[in-house]
Design a protein around this motif. Structure first.
Motif, short mmCIF file in Angstrom:
data_model
loop_
_atom_site.label_atom_id
_atom_site.label_comp_id
_atom_site.label_asym_id
_atom_site.label_seq_id
_atom_site.Cartn_x
_atom_site.Cartn_y
_atom_site.Cartn_z
N VAL A 210 0.71 -1.07 0.09
CA VAL A 210 -0.03 0.00 -0.04
C VAL A 210 0.81 1.27 0.21
O VAL A 210 1.74 1.50 0.76
CB VAL A 210 -1.02 0.01 1.32
N VAL A 211 0.59 2.16 -1.00
CA VAL A 211 1.53 3.25 -0.92
C VAL A 211 0.61 4.50 -1.04
O VAL A 211 -0.43 4.51 -1.81
CB VAL A 211 2.30 3.27 -2.23
N SER B 158 -2.73 17.08 -11.12
CA SER B 158 -3.21 15.45 -11.30
C SER B 158 -2.16 15.09 -12.28
O SER B 158 -1.72 13.68 -12.18
CB SER B 158 -4.45 15.48 -11.69
N ASP B 159 -1.78 15.84 -13.41
CA ASP B 159 -0.64 15.18 -14.18
C ASP B 159 0.66 14.56 -13.36
O ASP B 159 1.20 13.67 -13.77
CB ASP B 159 -0.36 15.95 -15.30
N ASP B 160 1.00 15.34 -12.47
CA ASP B 160 2.20 15.12 -11.70
C ASP B 160 1.99 13.81 -10.93
O ASP B 160 2.99 12.81 -10.93
CB ASP B 160 2.55 16.19 -10.74
N THR B 161 0.78 13.54 -10.35
CA THR B 161 0.45 12.24 -9.83
C THR B 161 0.45 11.06 -10.76
O THR B 161 0.86 10.16 -10.33
CB THR B 161 -0.83 12.51 -8.86
N ASP B 162 -0.15 11.42 -11.89
CA ASP B 162 -0.26 10.53 -12.68
C ASP B 162 1.29 9.89 -13.38
O ASP B 162 1.24 8.97 -13.54
CB ASP B 162 -1.16 10.76 -14.04
N SER B 163 2.14 11.15 -13.38
CA SER B 163 3.56 10.55 -13.81
C SER B 163 4.11 9.61 -12.64
O SER B 163 5.09 8.87 -12.84
CB SER B 163 4.32 12.03 -14.07
N LYS B 164 3.95 9.97 -11.39
CA LYS B 164 4.54 9.24 -10.14
C LYS B 164 3.73 7.66 -10.30
O LYS B 164 4.68 6.99 -10.17
CB LYS B 164 4.04 9.92 -9.01
N ILE C 94 7.48 -4.37 -10.67
CA ILE C 94 6.06 -3.99 -10.42
C ILE C 94 4.99 -4.15 -11.62
O ILE C 94 5.50 -4.20 -12.77
CB ILE C 94 5.98 -2.37 -9.96
N THR C 95 4.06 -5.00 -11.31
CA THR C 95 3.38 -5.53 -12.33
C THR C 95 2.06 -4.83 -12.52
O THR C 95 1.27 -4.72 -13.52
CB THR C 95 2.90 -6.99 -12.27
N GLN C 96 1.30 -4.04 -11.46
CA GLN C 96 0.21 -3.40 -11.49
C GLN C 96 0.16 -2.35 -10.61
O GLN C 96 0.45 -2.72 -9.26
CB GLN C 96 -0.93 -4.61 -11.44
N VAL C 97 -0.69 -1.34 -10.74
CA VAL C 97 -0.92 -0.32 -9.70
C VAL C 97 -2.35 0.00 -9.84
O VAL C 97 -2.81 0.36 -10.95
CB VAL C 97 -0.06 1.14 -9.92
N ILE C 98 -2.79 -0.31 -8.69
CA ILE C 98 -4.15 -0.10 -8.54
C ILE C 98 -4.56 1.26 -7.87
O ILE C 98 -4.15 1.38 -6.61
CB ILE C 98 -5.10 -1.25 -7.80
N ASN C 99 -5.27 2.35 -8.45
CA ASN C 99 -5.63 3.55 -7.83
C ASN C 99 -7.05 3.10 -6.90
O ASN C 99 -8.00 3.24 -7.35
CB ASN C 99 -5.85 4.48 -8.68
N GLN C 100 -6.80 3.14 -5.69
CA GLN C 100 -7.93 2.80 -4.72
C GLN C 100 -8.70 4.04 -4.59
O GLN C 100 -9.95 3.83 -4.84
CB GLN C 100 -7.24 2.55 -3.26
N GLU D 125 -5.09 17.51 4.03
CA GLU D 125 -3.96 17.09 3.09
C GLU D 125 -4.75 16.24 2.12
O GLU D 125 -5.31 15.51 2.53
CB GLU D 125 -2.84 16.67 3.54
N THR D 126 -4.55 16.50 0.75
CA THR D 126 -5.16 15.39 -0.18
C THR D 126 -4.06 14.48 -0.49
O THR D 126 -2.57 14.63 -0.51
CB THR D 126 -5.36 16.13 -1.73
N TYR D 127 -4.48 13.27 -0.52
CA TYR D 127 -3.69 12.08 -0.73
C TYR D 127 -4.42 10.96 -1.64
O TYR D 127 -5.65 11.07 -1.83
CB TYR D 127 -3.31 11.33 0.55
N THR D 128 -3.30 10.24 -2.27
CA THR D 128 -3.91 9.11 -3.22
C THR D 128 -3.36 7.79 -2.90
O THR D 128 -2.35 7.68 -2.12
CB THR D 128 -3.52 9.37 -4.53
N LYS D 129 -4.41 6.69 -2.43
CA LYS D 129 -4.06 5.71 -1.97
C LYS D 129 -3.95 4.32 -3.21
O LYS D 129 -4.85 4.53 -3.96
CB LYS D 129 -5.07 4.97 -0.84
N LEU D 130 -2.69 3.95 -3.09
CA LEU D 130 -2.57 2.97 -4.09
C LEU D 130 -2.17 1.43 -3.66
O LEU D 130 -1.62 1.33 -2.47
CB LEU D 130 -1.22 3.38 -5.18
#
Length: 117
Positions: free
Chosen positions: A11-12, A22-28, A42-48, A57-62
């Motif tokens: 979990v990241v 959001s483009d910066d987050t997409d590039s990460k 790394i085989t898959q990244v799922i945006n939870q 603070e805004t955050y994205t769970k992956l």
């Protein structure tokens, strides 16, 4: 020499800077998805989800799914110990990850000599 390949999940959390788009987050996320080393692929990244925490603070769970090669260890007698070793290896590559879990392990006979790259 590698004894097996573990299938791990981590979990990241991504905390973008206030001026990041959001483009910066997409590039990460894209950078994570293309990550490959000698022992980790790394085989898959799922945006939870994306949310806001208590400090506003805004955050994205992956969820990050990865294949991890574990080196043969003559002192390990139980195969589940290789799963623990795989989690430790993935932690070295993703030090900011939250929980890491190895779901399963495929063993190699004969031992694998080459890494992913």
């Amino acid at each position: 020499m590698y004894r097996g390949k573990a299938y791990c999940e981590a979990v990241v959390y991504l905390f973008p800077k206030p001026n990041e788009s959001s483009d910066d987050t997409d590039s990460k996320i894209e950078k994570l998805l293309n990550y490959k080393s000698k022992t980790v692929k790394i085989t898959q990244v799922i945006n939870q989800y994306t949310s806001v925490n208590d400090r506003n603070e805004t955050y994205t769970k992956l969820n990050v799914l990865a294949e991890v090669l574990v080196q043969n260890d003559p002192y390990i007698t139980h195969l589940n110990d290789y799963r623990v070793k795989a989690c430790t290896e993935l932690r070295q590559h993703l030090p900011s990850a939250g929980a890491i879990m190895a779901h399963s392990l495929d063993t190699f006979q004969p031992l694998r000599t080459k890494g992913f790259n």
